[in-house]
Design an enzyme around this catalytic site. Sequence first.
Site, PDB file in Angstrom:
ATOM      1  N   HIS A 479       0.841  -1.201   0.000  1.00 36.77           N
ATOM      2  CA  HIS A 479       0.000   0.000   0.000  1.00 36.77           C
ATOM      3  C   HIS A 479       0.882   1.260   0.000  1.00 36.77           C
ATOM      4  CE1 HIS A 479      -3.548   2.450   1.371  1.00 36.77           C
ATOM      5  NE2 HIS A 479      -2.540   3.222   1.766  1.00 36.77           N
ATOM      6  N   GLU A 480       1.747   1.347   0.989  1.00 37.65           N
ATOM      7  CA  GLU A 480       2.574   2.556   1.097  1.00 37.65           C
ATOM      8  C   GLU A 480       3.481   2.706  -0.117  1.00 37.65           C
ATOM      9  OE1 GLU A 480       1.720   4.695   3.111  1.00 37.65           O
ATOM     10  OE2 GLU A 480       0.574   3.456   4.519  1.00 37.65           O
ATOM     11  N   HIS A 483       1.868   4.482  -2.849  1.00 35.03           N
ATOM     12  CA  HIS A 483       1.968   5.945  -2.696  1.00 35.03           C
ATOM     13  C   HIS A 483       3.346   6.428  -3.157  1.00 35.03           C
ATOM     14  CE1 HIS A 483      -1.746   6.693  -0.583  1.00 35.03           C
ATOM     15  NE2 HIS A 483      -1.424   5.989   0.476  1.00 35.03           N
ATOM     16  N   GLU A 508      -5.994   7.579  -2.399  1.00 34.90           N
ATOM     17  CA  GLU A 508      -5.793   6.209  -1.920  1.00 34.90           C
ATOM     18  C   GLU A 508      -6.067   5.160  -2.997  1.00 34.90           C
ATOM     19  OE1 GLU A 508      -4.404   5.434   0.935  1.00 34.90           O
ATOM     20  OE2 GLU A 508      -4.369   7.472   1.734  1.00 34.90           O
ATOM     21  N   TYR A 620     -11.070   6.693   1.554  1.00 32.77           N
ATOM     22  CA  TYR A 620     -10.499   5.344   1.444  1.00 32.77           C
ATOM     23  C   TYR A 620     -11.444   4.432   0.664  1.00 32.77           C
ATOM     24  CZ  TYR A 620      -6.631   6.018   4.719  1.00 32.77           C
ATOM     25  OH  TYR A 620      -5.477   6.431   5.313  1.00 32.77           O
TER      26      TYR A 620
END
Length: 685
Positions: A479-480, A483, A508, A620
């Site tokens: 996930h991170e 980003h 997101e 989200y």
Amino acid sequence: MYRRSKTLIPLGVLFLFSCATRPTQDYKETSTGRFTLIRYQYSSREITNACNESIARTTKRLDSIGHLKTHERTLENSLLAFEKIIADFGDETNLLTFMGYVSTDEQIRKEAAQCEEAIGQVLVSIFTRRDLYEVLRHVKTQTPEQGRLHSETLKFFEQNGLKLSEEKLAQVKNLKQRIAILETRFSANLNNDTSTIDLTEAELVGVPREFLGRFKKTAEGKFLVTTKSTDYEQIIENAINPETRKKMLFAYTNRQAQENTKILEEAILLRQQIAHLMGFNTWVDYKTWGRMAPDAKSVDHFLSGLVQKLKSRSQQDLAKLLHFKNELEKVQGHPPTPVEQWDTGYLAYQLRKRDYKLDDEKIREYFPSDVVMKGLFEVYSTLLGVQFVEVENANVWAPTVKLYKILDQKNQSLMAYFYTDMIPRPGKYGHAAAFTLVSGRQTSQGYSLPISAIVSNFNPPTENKPSLLNHDEVKTLFHEFGHIMHQTLTKAPYASLSGSNVAQDFVEAPSQMLENWVWSPEVLAKLSGHYTDPEKKLPPQLLNQIVAARDFNEGLSYMRQLMLALFDYKCHSSEGPVDVTRLYDSTFERLMGIKPIAGGHFAASFGHLMGGYDAGYYGYLWSQVYAQDMFSEFERVGILNSQEGLKYRKIILEKGNMIQPLKLVEEFLGRPSNNLAFYKKLKIQ
Ligand SMILES: [Zn+2]
């Protein structure tokens, strides 16, 4: 799964930070022969002075735009100059404020947090300046890119009240400045929170033995357990004694209870005032201006609709937990009792372990963090046509921090840098997040290189074992890193529109889309390798169990996301004072179907509401509609399909906010977007 740098999302100004008066191609080697990309050592007062100087310099440069007479104005000396000044300001100060989250030096962290507070104020001052707005308003642009920059820049000003009378504008400015202070305090309180509980060995029965070895001991020989997420999760999932879990949950939901509850409630009132001054009914209406969701009503409609659709699935999950609890009680000869809040984590974890033979401690053995990172790099490289190379001998702020560069696979050109800071330390930011330190932009010397940092808090290595991740942490990492890719592979010409500076209810989408990869057997094989022998991949049986357990308890998990989104929505669509503790408790009970812990103050540590996600938590779920829709294309052609990956890089990642998100998504899909894939994931209709 958290957020971008908080510094950068102040006050609905959106943030405009970026990179690049820094000549990014020639970072220095120090006298020790080590490579220094960013500075992290500062003597006392140095951060404060640098921060003040940057603010003064920026103000002076902006004055020269504000003073331009009508006949002196050009595109270059107005709009483009403004963009550059704000971008330079971001470069200078991001590197200072980031230290507030990661520095090992308490004094540096303190000064950095103060700098962040000051910057929040300055940004409000800048984006409420009438002189700048008047100059920028009359600019004539020549290209669509400039047109986008122009309209987005004016929007930032107008969101701060530039269409209001002088008197109302001054009020908005004051209110926003006060909120900026409150937001920084709220987060600094949590970063510096040191609340602990002490527990005897008997109270800790069930918690893995080697985990106990990490706790400090009190004078009486008890274990000192912190309220940081790694400790919290171990206790809440493993401690057999419900009283122990209750004690842990109570401490966890009471971090900064008095102080931060007051701060949040004040901020909510101030936000209401701003919304009214701006001509909106509620803060949600105000904040959705310029987002994908057009207004508060559509957010409410989206969330309420999902609650209805998810209800029966989450009730079934809860019934399973209750049944399991009563089974355990029967064995112990206890009468059946209802599920309590401090039971859910334990019951879900233990039931998953029983029914799917899933044991996190076993799974962890196959996911040492360095093996996972290597596999993650391989997956992202294949997909996005890039290469990740560790920078040896880099000067970094803590011993376990690493620096990497990103190269374009095609021509080996340097595209960006990022740091990884994965292990908890006292005073360090307590969650997982991707920070933009320097964002990409076009300069006269070429494209300026973005720099990001991925910060998380995985289990530290012990004497005998390296840092080992469970599957959920592997997912967080994906996930991170989604980003990080959004931030670093950008090619947008303007810092304010580059990287992940996109609409809050879209930001997101890239990160959540990439979470899907960690369920593929092909990918899991790449990510795993036993810590004693990396050649030993995750055994097929364990892999099948992980995949089989994927949907376990997801009804309750999604309901929790909805509960938080609705709590945020209600905080910011109410009129008059809001008792956030009561509101949280009633929302929790209504949606989760169980009673919240008595005396808890969850809202006091709900950083999202004071970190740029206020009236934005719904994002989200909203983003996930697009994340799943885009993922369905990868599912169709293969999740390691480079061609599809490159298309994703070009259309979604490179463009940043140069084009509206919905248009980008539909260009990528080659068709209108829909919610079928999202519903399929949630198993609803
Ligand atoms: Zn995220």
